[in-house]
Design a protein around this motif. Structure first.
Motif, short mmCIF file in Angstrom:
data_model
loop_
_atom_site.label_atom_id
_atom_site.label_comp_id
_atom_site.label_asym_id
_atom_site.label_seq_id
_atom_site.Cartn_x
_atom_site.Cartn_y
_atom_site.Cartn_z
N PRO A 112 0.82 -1.22 0.00
CA PRO A 112 0.00 0.00 0.00
C PRO A 112 0.85 1.27 0.00
N GLY A 113 0.42 2.23 -0.82
CA GLY A 113 1.06 3.54 -0.83
C GLY A 113 2.30 3.65 -1.69
N LYS A 114 2.80 2.54 -2.22
CA LYS A 114 4.03 2.58 -3.03
C LYS A 114 3.69 2.84 -4.50
N LYS A 115 4.58 3.57 -5.19
CA LYS A 115 4.39 3.91 -6.59
C LYS A 115 5.47 3.24 -7.44
N LEU A 116 5.08 2.79 -8.63
CA LEU A 116 6.04 2.12 -9.50
C LEU A 116 6.93 3.09 -10.26
N VAL A 117 6.31 4.06 -10.91
CA VAL A 117 7.08 5.03 -11.70
C VAL A 117 7.08 6.36 -10.95
N THR A 118 8.24 6.73 -10.47
CA THR A 118 8.41 7.98 -9.72
C THR A 118 9.42 8.87 -10.42
N ALA A 119 9.55 10.10 -9.95
CA ALA A 119 10.56 11.01 -10.51
C ALA A 119 11.95 10.42 -10.35
N GLU A 120 12.18 9.74 -9.21
CA GLU A 120 13.49 9.14 -8.95
C GLU A 120 13.77 7.99 -9.93
N VAL A 121 12.75 7.19 -10.20
CA VAL A 121 12.91 6.08 -11.15
C VAL A 121 13.20 6.61 -12.54
N LEU A 122 12.46 7.62 -12.97
CA LEU A 122 12.67 8.19 -14.31
C LEU A 122 14.06 8.81 -14.43
N LEU A 193 14.64 8.01 -25.37
CA LEU A 193 14.10 9.13 -24.63
C LEU A 193 12.64 9.39 -25.00
N ASP A 194 12.28 9.13 -26.24
CA ASP A 194 10.87 9.26 -26.63
C ASP A 194 10.01 8.27 -25.85
N GLU A 195 10.50 7.03 -25.72
CA GLU A 195 9.77 6.03 -24.95
C GLU A 195 9.67 6.43 -23.49
N LEU A 196 10.77 6.95 -22.95
CA LEU A 196 10.75 7.37 -21.55
C LEU A 196 9.78 8.54 -21.34
N GLY A 197 9.68 9.40 -22.33
CA GLY A 197 8.72 10.49 -22.22
C GLY A 197 7.30 9.96 -22.14
N ARG A 198 7.01 8.90 -22.89
CA ARG A 198 5.68 8.31 -22.83
C ARG A 198 5.48 7.55 -21.51
N LEU A 199 6.53 6.85 -21.06
CA LEU A 199 6.43 6.12 -19.79
C LEU A 199 6.26 7.08 -18.61
N ALA A 200 6.74 8.33 -18.79
CA ALA A 200 6.60 9.32 -17.72
C ALA A 200 5.14 9.65 -17.44
N THR A 201 4.25 9.34 -18.38
CA THR A 201 2.82 9.58 -18.13
C THR A 201 2.27 8.63 -17.06
N LEU A 202 3.04 7.60 -16.70
CA LEU A 202 2.63 6.66 -15.65
C LEU A 202 3.10 7.10 -14.26
N ARG A 203 3.77 8.24 -14.22
CA ARG A 203 4.36 8.71 -12.95
C ARG A 203 3.30 8.85 -11.86
N ASP A 204 3.62 8.24 -10.72
CA ASP A 204 2.81 8.33 -9.49
C ASP A 204 1.41 7.72 -9.61
N LYS A 205 1.19 6.91 -10.64
CA LYS A 205 -0.10 6.23 -10.76
C LYS A 205 -0.09 4.94 -9.94
N ASP A 206 -1.28 4.51 -9.55
CA ASP A 206 -1.42 3.27 -8.77
C ASP A 206 -1.72 2.10 -9.70
N PHE A 207 -1.09 0.97 -9.42
CA PHE A 207 -1.34 -0.27 -10.17
C PHE A 207 -1.57 -1.40 -9.17
N LYS A 208 -2.68 -2.09 -9.31
CA LYS A 208 -3.01 -3.15 -8.37
C LYS A 208 -2.24 -4.44 -8.65
N THR A 209 -1.90 -4.66 -9.93
CA THR A 209 -1.20 -5.89 -10.31
C THR A 209 -0.04 -5.57 -11.25
N VAL A 210 0.89 -6.50 -11.34
CA VAL A 210 2.01 -6.36 -12.28
C VAL A 210 1.49 -6.39 -13.72
#
Length: 571
Positions: A112-122, A193-210
């Motif tokens: 609970p409360g953990k994020k997968l894609v964060t500013a630190e991860v990016l 970097l283009d892919e990372l820019g798109r993956l950045a849209t997942l920043r701080d979102k919640d995911f229930k499953t892998v």
């Protein structure tokens, strides 16, 4: 070990399984409208282990089944939707014993409360939102330049990054120096970097499953057979948010109702992309009142009645499925002394005491690799098993001594279980299927047939009435057992990924489709070398890296989110 055949051992152990209790669970399955919840026919043989009662994929007894399925498939009796698979539970197959269905799932559980894609991860991946486009282009050009590709050591790469940063405007060099260092350290095949820019849209979102997370990733960046450290980077993020547990579930075979569930933490599991995103995938074995499971961190012996843990023996990580032979468990994982599960997947074939889990012996050769399970054989006064993993090995089941081997170096990462019929054994490695005549201490090659798929993620061969059926990571072929001649190849819409077929009442059943698809199929074909004849299809979210099971005229299929049961006898 007493001098009886392994088949006698296996059947005796199956028949000795104790009656199980009617446990309770709050998660009720969905019964199909009008479906009857009567138990399977009394006296019908169970499917108590990987590849069935005789460990050959063939149901030795069954009610007479219709020669065609209706257009919508056979009648659905029930569907339980409480067990994840794939990235959320592994790819172990269901087993059936004494009116119960057992499933092992290597489940990922979100903290609970953990994020997968964060500013630190990016930032660790080499991306920041405020980088000017022209600077980003320069960084990528330098990262992919021929000079960078010649650098091997971290010291050389860091020096190259500092040299590049020094060539920039001093403000940019100071501001983005750490990011440039991180970016240059990544493999050229890493996310653009283009892919990372798109993956950045997942920043701080919640995911229930892998699976939910990976579905989003694959929409934003190509991941099919993607290397270059992408999997390792995603794994590192996943392991910060999800923990792994070995979960054992028992369902009522008549209704799908959950009777009990046992969850044990996968303590000490080291980080690795295949472990975090694919899940351990052994299939349980039921014998003598025990549920024996090769989990991600240990070999387990549980009470089949209520799931109580009887014993736990720490082992190496393995996807292999155990074989119970009398009072002995044969598993493709070796005992482990340390607290952490590290190193290469698999391990030497090892024997354990059924009642206590105590290690008895370790084979002198071979490694189970990704998940090569054993196939039993008796001959020449020997109880033996065949296994793949860096070759095809024949091992004495009484003491682990090597009796014969061949093809050393093949099938190191193979998932397949050899198939044995009389004095012929058929092996399936990454690139080829081969047949041998067993003539201990030798194995004489009879033929070989090049596989179409050429991938280690492949199903086990099945031998039935003089034919060999080989699922080839996208194709299904029928070969002559004596000569290896190809009799037919199934059409493209019969495309098993890693599902091993079974045969019941002369019909071959297997899961087909893609591990990346939301909806797959289970198909039935006539098991004959004469021609490929498709007899019916079920469209549902089959977990295509698992294999179906049958018992008493019922078909049990593991799905992406649970298990479904179908009545094969209805016309």
């Amino acid at each position: 070990m007493e001098k009886r055949t392994l088949l006698t051992f296996m059947l005796a152990a199956s028949l000795a399984a104790t009656a199980l209790s009617n446990g309770r669970a709050e998660n009720a399955p969905s019964l199909a409208p009008g479906a009857k919840s009567a138990p399977p026919p009394a006296g019908s043989l169970d499917w108590p282990q990987w590849r069935g009662p005789n460990r050959d994929g063939v149901a030795p007894a069954s009610p007479k089944l219709p020669d065609q399925w209706p257009s919508g498939g056979p009648a659905l009796l029930w569907r339980n939707q409480t067990i994840g698979s794939g990235a959320d539970g592994g790819s172990g197959s269901p087993v059936i014993a004494d009116g119960k269905v057992y499933i092992y799932a290597n489940m990922t559980i979100c903290q609970p409360g953990k994020k997968l894609v964060t500013a630190e991860v990016l930032a660790d991946w080499g991306w920041t939102p405020d980088m000017p486009p022209d600077l980003a282009k320069k960084i990528e050009e330098a990262r992919l330049a021929p000079k960078r590709k010649t650098l091997k050591t971290p010291v050389e790469i860091e020096a190259y990054a500092k040299e590049f940063a020094a060539s920039l405007d001093p403000k940019d060099g100071a501001k983005y120096g750490a990011l440039i260092k991180s970016r240059f350290a990544r493999d050229p095949g890493f996310f653009t970097l283009d892919e990372l820019g798109r993956l950045a849209t997942l920043r701080d979102k919640d995911f229930k499953t892998v699976t939910e997370f990976m579905d989003q990733v694959e929409k934003l960046a190509s991941m099919h057979h993607r290397y270059g450290g992408c999997g390792e980077a995603l794994d590192a993020a996943i392991r910060q948010v999800f923990t792994l547990s070995d979960v054992f579930v028992c369902l009522d075979a008549a209704t799908g109702k959950e009777l009990w569930r046992k969850e044990l933490p996968a303590e000490g599991l080291a980080s690795s992309p295949q472990w975090a995103r694919w899940g351990a995938s052994g299939t349980p074995a039921v014998a003598g009142g025990r549920l024996i499971v090769q989990g991600s961190v240990a070999l387990y012996g549980l009470s089949a009645k209520d799931g109580a843990l009887v014993w736990k023996t720490k082992t190496t990580y393995s996807n292999a499925s155990p074989l119970v032979a009398g009072r002995v468990v044969l598993a493709g994982a070796e005992p482990r002394q340390g607290d952490k599960v590290e190193g290469r997947i698999g391990g030497a074939l090892s024997a354990y005491d059924l009642e206590t889990g105590k290690p008895l012996w370790r084979a002198k050769a071979g490694n189970s690799g990704w998940g090569g399970s054993v196939a039993p054989w008796t001959g020449g006064g020997k109880n033996a098993v065949f296994t793949m993993g860096g070759g095809l090995f024949c091992v004495d089941a009484d003491n682990g001594n090597l009796l014969a081997d061949t093809n050393k170096g093949e099938g190191v990462d193979c998932w397949a279980t050899p198939a044995v019929a009389g004095d012929i054994v058929v092996s399936r490695s990454e690139n080829v299927t081969k047949a041998y005549k067993i003539a201990l201490p030798k194995m004489e090659k009879l033929w070989e047939s090049k596989n179409r798929g050429g991938d280690f993620e492949s199903a086990s061969p099945l031998i039935y009435q003089g034919a060999v059926y080989v699922a080839d990571h996208g194709s299904l072929r029928c070969l002559d057992l004596k000569t290896g001649e190809q009799k037919w190849m199934a059409p493209n819409n019969v495309n098993p990924e890693s599902s091993t077929p079974l045969v019941v009442d002369g019909k071959l059943i297997t899961n087909v489709g893609s591990n990346h698809a939301k909806t797959n199929e289970t198909v039935m074909l006539r098991a004959t070398p004469e021609k490929c004849e498709v007899l019916g299809r079920i469209t549902h979210p089959a977990a295509v890296c698992t294999s179906p099971a049958v018992a008493g005229g019922r078909l049990y299929v593991r799905l992406s989110d649970g298990v479904a049961c179908y009545d094969l006898t209805a016309k």
